[in-house]
Design a protein around this motif. Structure first.
Motif, PDB file in Angstrom:
ATOM      1  N   UNK A 166       0.813  -1.222   0.000  1.00 53.44           N
ATOM      2  CA  UNK A 166       0.000   0.000   0.000  1.00 53.44           C
ATOM      3  C   UNK A 166       0.844   1.269   0.000  1.00 53.44           C
ATOM      4  N   UNK A 167       2.010   1.203   0.635  1.00 53.49           N
ATOM      5  CA  UNK A 167       2.801   2.432   0.816  1.00 53.49           C
ATOM      6  C   UNK A 167       4.250   2.287   0.388  1.00 53.49           C
ATOM      7  N   UNK A 168       4.588   1.223  -0.297  1.00 52.77           N
ATOM      8  CA  UNK A 168       6.013   1.015  -0.556  1.00 52.77           C
ATOM      9  C   UNK A 168       6.256   0.236  -1.837  1.00 52.77           C
ATOM     10  N   UNK A 169       7.476   0.352  -2.326  1.00 50.35           N
ATOM     11  CA  UNK A 169       7.908  -0.389  -3.513  1.00 50.35           C
ATOM     12  C   UNK A 169       9.244  -1.044  -3.180  1.00 50.35           C
ATOM     13  N   UNK A 170       9.368  -2.314  -3.519  1.00 45.09           N
ATOM     14  CA  UNK A 170      10.586  -3.074  -3.228  1.00 45.09           C
ATOM     15  C   UNK A 170      11.049  -3.749  -4.514  1.00 45.09           C
ATOM     16  N   UNK A 171      12.343  -3.746  -4.774  1.00 46.99           N
ATOM     17  CA  UNK A 171      12.829  -4.386  -5.998  1.00 46.99           C
ATOM     18  C   UNK A 171      14.324  -4.672  -5.908  1.00 46.99           C
ATOM     19  N   UNK A 172      14.777  -5.534  -6.807  1.00 50.96           N
ATOM     20  CA  UNK A 172      16.222  -5.710  -6.960  1.00 50.96           C
ATOM     21  C   UNK A 172      16.601  -5.251  -8.357  1.00 50.96           C
ATOM     22  N   UNK A 173      17.816  -4.796  -8.481  1.00 56.41           N
ATOM     23  CA  UNK A 173      18.309  -4.380  -9.789  1.00 56.41           C
ATOM     24  C   UNK A 173      19.819  -4.578  -9.788  1.00 56.41           C
ATOM     25  N   UNK A 174      20.261  -5.619 -10.478  1.00 57.99           N
ATOM     26  CA  UNK A 174      21.680  -5.945 -10.425  1.00 57.99           C
ATOM     27  C   UNK A 174      22.089  -6.258  -8.994  1.00 57.99           C
ATOM     28  N   UNK A 175      23.135  -5.601  -8.518  1.00 53.96           N
ATOM     29  CA  UNK A 175      23.624  -5.849  -7.158  1.00 53.96           C
ATOM     30  C   UNK A 175      22.830  -5.105  -6.098  1.00 53.96           C
ATOM     31  N   UNK A 176      21.840  -4.353  -6.536  1.00 51.60           N
ATOM     32  CA  UNK A 176      21.153  -3.447  -5.609  1.00 51.60           C
ATOM     33  C   UNK A 176      19.801  -3.999  -5.164  1.00 51.60           C
ATOM     34  N   UNK A 177      19.557  -3.906  -3.874  1.00 47.19           N
ATOM     35  CA  UNK A 177      18.201  -4.103  -3.351  1.00 47.19           C
ATOM     36  C   UNK A 177      17.685  -2.716  -2.990  1.00 47.19           C
ATOM     37  N   UNK A 178      16.526  -2.387  -3.525  1.00 50.82           N
ATOM     38  CA  UNK A 178      16.024  -1.019  -3.386  1.00 50.82           C
ATOM     39  C   UNK A 178      14.657  -1.014  -2.708  1.00 50.82           C
ATOM     40  N   UNK A 179      14.508  -0.122  -1.759  1.00 47.98           N
ATOM     41  CA  UNK A 179      13.208   0.082  -1.101  1.00 47.98           C
ATOM     42  C   UNK A 179      12.824   1.550  -1.234  1.00 47.98           C
ATOM     43  N   UNK A 180      11.564   1.802  -1.525  1.00 42.09           N
ATOM     44  CA  UNK A 180      11.044   3.167  -1.434  1.00 42.09           C
ATOM     45  C   UNK A 180       9.836   3.095  -0.508  1.00 42.09           C
ATOM     46  N   UNK A 181       9.960   3.731   0.646  1.00 43.16           N
ATOM     47  CA  UNK A 181       8.949   3.629   1.698  1.00 43.16           C
ATOM     48  C   UNK A 181       8.210   4.959   1.800  1.00 43.16           C
ATOM     49  N   UNK A 182       6.917   4.932   1.629  1.00 46.38           N
ATOM     50  CA  UNK A 182       6.109   6.144   1.715  1.00 46.38           C
ATOM     51  C   UNK A 182       5.465   6.313   3.073  1.00 46.38           C
ATOM     52  N   UNK A 183       5.084   7.534   3.373  1.00 43.34           N
ATOM     53  CA  UNK A 183       4.477   7.800   4.683  1.00 43.34           C
ATOM     54  C   UNK A 183       3.035   7.317   4.764  1.00 43.34           C
ATOM     55  N   UNK A 184       2.385   7.127   3.628  1.00 46.67           N
ATOM     56  CA  UNK A 184       0.999   6.671   3.660  1.00 46.67           C
ATOM     57  C   UNK A 184       0.659   5.941   2.370  1.00 46.67           C
ATOM     58  N   UNK A 185      -0.593   5.609   2.225  1.00 45.29           N
ATOM     59  CA  UNK A 185      -1.010   4.778   1.094  1.00 45.29           C
ATOM     60  C   UNK A 185      -1.617   5.601  -0.033  1.00 45.29           C
ATOM     61  N   UNK A 186      -1.193   6.838  -0.185  1.00 43.55           N
ATOM     62  CA  UNK A 186      -1.821   7.698  -1.189  1.00 43.55           C
ATOM     63  C   UNK A 186      -1.373   7.341  -2.613  1.00 43.55           C
ATOM     64  N   UNK A 187      -2.265   7.584  -3.549  1.00 46.91           N
ATOM     65  CA  UNK A 187      -1.974   7.315  -4.952  1.00 46.91           C
ATOM     66  C   UNK A 187      -0.835   8.197  -5.451  1.00 46.91           C
ATOM     67  N   UNK A 188      -0.801   9.438  -4.951  1.00 45.35           N
ATOM     68  CA  UNK A 188       0.272  10.364  -5.309  1.00 45.35           C
ATOM     69  C   UNK A 188       1.647   9.768  -5.026  1.00 45.35           C
TER      70      UNK A 188
END
Lengths: 336, 322
Positions: A157-179
Motif C-alpha cells: 500500500x505504501x512502498x515499492x521493493x525491488x532488486x536491480x543488479x547488485x542493488x536491493x532497493x526500497x522506497x517507503x512512503x508515509x501513507x497509502x496515497x496514490x500520489x
C-alpha cells in the motif's frame, strides 16, 4: 578653554576612532560568520526544517536526479557501511550483514505541493545479484502486488521493493496515497534507467523448481546458515501446495556432483545427530533419505550438482510427492 | 573636556575592551567536553518503582490510543497513583527511526502526548521525553511526530548528546559493564514511564517494553545483538520503571523492528499498562501470535527478578473501551 564651532580632530583621535570602528566591523563580521555555522540540532527539531526544498546543488548530489519532476529531495543523502548500518536500521542489520552487504545510501524525497507526504529511498549495495535477491526475497510481503518495472519488484500500500543488479532497493512512503505510489514508480524508473536499464535485471533461481503446485512469488534465497545449519549456503526455497498441505522445497547448486553428494550426507547426519530418525519409507528417489524430526518430515537428496529436499513437511505423503517432482525436474535441469 | 582628558578616557576604554576580549578568549574552549572523563566511577540509577503498586496490570482493548490509555490508567487508580504533585517524570519512548508514525516502528505521537497530559494533570512539575536513536536523533523526533506532539502537550524533548551519558555497570551484569548510559535525564527524574510499541524483531523475536530500554544505551551498542536476550535481561535489571505502557493498538507482525510496509502491521486493538514490564511483555507476546516461552528474554528477565511472566497471576484488570 572655550571653543567655538567644531575644531578639526587631531590625528591621534582620528586613528583611535578608525581602530574602534574597525574592531566593531570585525566583531560584526565574526557574529555574521558564526551564525552561518549554527549547530543544526538547534533547528533540526522543527518539522518544517525537514520539508523545505533543498538548495539546487542538492539535486546534483541526490541519489536519484528528479529534476523536471514534481519530486524533490528534502534531506541530504546519507551513507552507511557495514560498521554503521545498525545506526539506520538497528535490529535488521544482521539480515543484510549476513548476506554480503556493502553499503546503504538513503535519501528522503517529497512532492512540491504535498509537503505532508514524503518517501524514503534505501539503496542497498549487496555486492552480487544473488545477495540482493536474497534480502529481497527474505522480506517479501505476502499478498503483495507484483510490479512489472523490473522482474523482481512488488508494491504494498505504501512502498515499492525491488532488486536491480547488485542493488536491493526500497522506497517507503508515509501513507497509502496514490500520489506517493506514482512518485515511487517514477523514482524507480529513473533509478533503473540510470543503472543499466531493465536488461540488468533477471530472476534468479526460479527455473530450479517444478511449476506444479508452486505457490506464486514464494521463491527465496537464503545465502547463509539455512535451516540453522552453518554449511547450508546459497539455498533457494519455494513453497508448494500439495493436496492441501503447505510444503517447502529447497535446492542449492554446488560446484560439482561430489560436493552436492557430500553436503547431502553431512546435512542428513547433522539432522540425525540432533534427534531426527530415519523413516523406513520409499520415496522412489535415489539417495534420498526420509527423516522424522520434531513432528515434521525432512527429505534430503542430491541430483547431479544439486543438493535438494523437502523441509519441515507436515505430511509424509505430500513430501514424497514433492520430492519426486523435484528430483525429476532437477534431472532435466542438470542434463542441460 | 580637553584633549588630554579625552585621550585618557579613550585609553582606559580601550584597555577595558582589550581586557574583556582577552578574558573571553582565555575562557573560550574550542573543544567539546570529553564524553567520559571519569573512567573509574559508575553511577547508580535510582529505583523508580512504587512498592505499593507492585504487580498491577491492565489490559485495555480499544482503537483510540488516547482514550484507551486514559481508561487503563483509571483502572489502576489513575495517574495520581503513579505521579505525585511536584514530581519530575521522564518518558522513555521508542523514537529509534526517522519514520512516520503510520509505520508503527516508533511510539505513536498521540499516545505519547496523552501520557504527557496525564502526568501534567496529575501534578507533575516537569515532564521530559527522551530516547537515543543513534542516527540523527533530531530527525527521529521530528519525523516520527513525537517531538511536535510532546512540545504541544507541554513537555520537553531531551535530545541525547555526549555530555548526558555516564558510565554504568549493571550489578552482577555480564554485558552492561562500564557502558555509557543516557544518565542525565534519569538523574533528573523522580518517575520513569516506558512507552513502547509491539513489534516483531529480527534478533530477539519481539521488541516491547523491556527491549525499549536498549535506547538508553550509548556507544556501539549493536555488539550486544550477539547476545540479545541477555542484554535485555540486564536492561530489565538496570531500569525499575514506575510503570510501562505497551501499545498494541497495531502490532508489527513481520520485518521488525523497522517494518516499512503498512502490510507489516496488524490491528490488534490492545494497550497494556503495567508496573511489571515482564508481565506487560508476556501479555504483548500473544499479540504477535507468540507465547512468552517463545521469547527467551522474558524468562531471563523474570529470573533476574524484574517481574512475573505469568501476568494472569497478578492483579490483572481487563477493560474494553470503544
Amino acid at each position: 578653554m572655550e571653543t567655538t564651532g567644531h575644531p578639526r580632530p587631531g590625528k591621534t583621535e582620528t586613528r583611535l576612532s578608525a581602530v574602534i570602528l574597525a574592531i566593531l566591523v570585525m566583531i560584526g563580521a565574526g557574529v555574521y560568520l558564526r551564525q552561518s555555522h549554527i549547530n543544526p540540532a538547534v533547528v533540526a527539531l522543527r518539522p518544517e526544517a525537514h520539508r523545505h526544498a533543498l538548495p539546487p546543488d542538492l539535486y546534483q548530489a541526490a541519489l536519484i536526479d528528479t529534476k523536471g519532476s514534481r519530486i524533490a529531495p528534502f534531506s541530504p543523502p546519507e551513507r552507511f557501511d557495514p560498521d554503521t548500518l545498525y545506526e539506520k536500521i538497528n535490529g535488521r542489520a544482521d539480515l543484510y550483514l549476513s548476506s554480503g552487504f556493502v553499503s546503504l545510501n538513503t535519501q528522503r524525497f517529497t512532492m512540491d505541493e504535498t509537503a505532508g507526504n514524503w518517501m524514503e529511498l534505501f539503496v542497498y549495495d549487496m555486492a552480487t545479484p544473488e545477495n540482493a535477491f536474497s534480502v529481497f526475497s527474505m522480506q517479501r510481503r505476502e499478498g503483495a502486488r507484483t510490479d512489472d518495472i523490473v522482474p523482481n519488484a512488488y508494491r504494498t500500500e505504501n512502498a515499492l521493493f525491488m532488486t536491480h543488479g547488485n542493488v536491493y532497493l526500497e522506497i517507503i512512503g508515509t501513507d497509502a496515497s496514490e500520489d506517493l505510489q506514482q512518485a515511487m514508480g517514477l523514482l524507480a524508473q529513473v533509478f533503473v534507467q540510470t543503472h543499466g536499464g531493465t536488461t540488468a535485471a533477471r530472476v534468479l533461481g526460479a527455473d530450479l523448481f517444478p511449476e506444479d503446485g508452486l505457490a506464486p512469488e514464494s521463491l527465496q534465497l537464503i545465502t547463509a546458515n539455512a535451516f540453522g545449519y552453518e554449511q547450508l549456503n546459497q539455498i533457494y526455497t519455494c513453497e508448494y501446495n500439495i493436496d492441501g498441505t503447505r510444503l517447502t522445497a529447497f535446492v542449492s547448486e554446488r560446484q560439482n556432483t561430489e560436493d552436492a553428494s557430500v553436503l547431502s550426507v553431512e546435512y542428513q547426519q547433522t539432522l540425525l545427530s540432533y534427534g531426527a530418525t530415519v523413516v523406513d519409507s520409499s520415496v522412489s528417489v535415489d539417495s534420498a533419505t526420509v527423516m522424522h524430526f520434531f513432528d515434521t518430515y525432512e527429505i534430503v537428496f542430491s541430483r547431479g550438482r544439486y543438493l535438494a529436499g523437502v523441509h519441515e513437511a507436515g505430511s509424509l505423503e505430500a513430501a514424497k510427492i514433492l520430492a519426486r517432482r523435484l528430483a525429476g525436474h532437477l534431472e532435466v535441469s542438470d542434463g542441460k | 573636556m580637553d584633549r588630554r582628558e579625552f585621550l585618557g578616557r579613550c585609553t582606559r576604554a580601550g584597555l577595558s575592551v582589550t581586557a574583556a576580549g582577552a578574558l573571553g578568549i582565555g575562557l573560550y574552549d574550542g573543544k567539546p567536553p570529553e564524553a567520559f572523563s571519569d573512567t573509574t566511577a559508575s553511577v547508580k540509577i535510582p529505583d523508580f518503582s512504587i512498592a505499593e503498586m507492585k504487580g498491577r496490570i491492565c489490559i485495555a482493548r480499544g482503537t483510540d490510543r488516547s482514550a484507551t490509555v486514559r481508561q487503563a490508567f483509571e483502572a489502576l487508580g489513575g495517574m495520581k497513583a503513579f505521579v505525585k504533585p511536584g514530581e519530575r517524570v521522564l518518558l522513555k519512548v521508542n523514537a529509534a527511526f526517522a519514520s512516520p508514525p503510520a509505520l508503527g516502528a516508533t511510539s505513536h505521537p498521540d499516545l505519547v502526548a496523552s501520557v504527557v497530559r496525564l502526568c501534567i494533570d496529575a501534578g507533575a512539575s516537569r515532564v521530559t521525553v527522551t530516547d537515543n536513536p543513534i542516527n540523527d536523533p533530531a530527525s527521529c523526533f521530528a519525523l516520527t511526530g513525537i517531538g511536535a506532539a510532546v512540545r504541544q502537550a507541554g513537555a520537553d524533548v531531551v535530545i541525547p548528546r555526549a555530555s548526558l551519558f555516564q558510565r554504568f555497570t549493571v550489578d552482577k551484569g555480564r554485558l552492561i559493564r562500564d557502558w555509557p548510559v543516557l544518565f542525565d535525564p534519569l538523574a533528573r527524574a523522580d518517575r520513569i514511564i516506558g512507552l513502547a510499541p509491539v513489534k516483531d524483531h529480527h534478533r530477539s523475536g519481539a521488541s516491547m517494553t523491556l527491549k525499549n530500554w536498549y535506547g538508553l544505551l550509548g556507544g556501539r551498542r549493536n555488539i550486544f545483538h550477539q547476545d540479545i536476550h541477555t542484554v535485555i535481561q540486564e536492561l530489565a535489571m538496570m531500569i525499575r520503571p514506575t510503570v510501562v505502557v505497551l501499545d498494541g493498538t497495531t502490532s508489527m507482525m513481520t520485518n521488525g523492528p523497522t517494518g516499512g510496509s503498512l502490510s507489516d502491521l496488524k490491528p490488534t486493538g490492545t494497550l497494556v499498562v503495567s508496573t511489571d514490564p515482564v508481565a506487560a511483555d508476556a501479555a504483548g507476546a500473544t499479540l504477535l501470535d507468540k507465547r512468552p516461552d517463545d521469547l527467551p528474554f522474558i524468562a531471563k528477565a523474570q529470573d533476574a527478578g524484574a517481574g512475573i511472566a505469568d501476568y494472569r497471576s497478578l492483579d490483572l484488570k481487563e477493560i474494553q473501551f470503544g
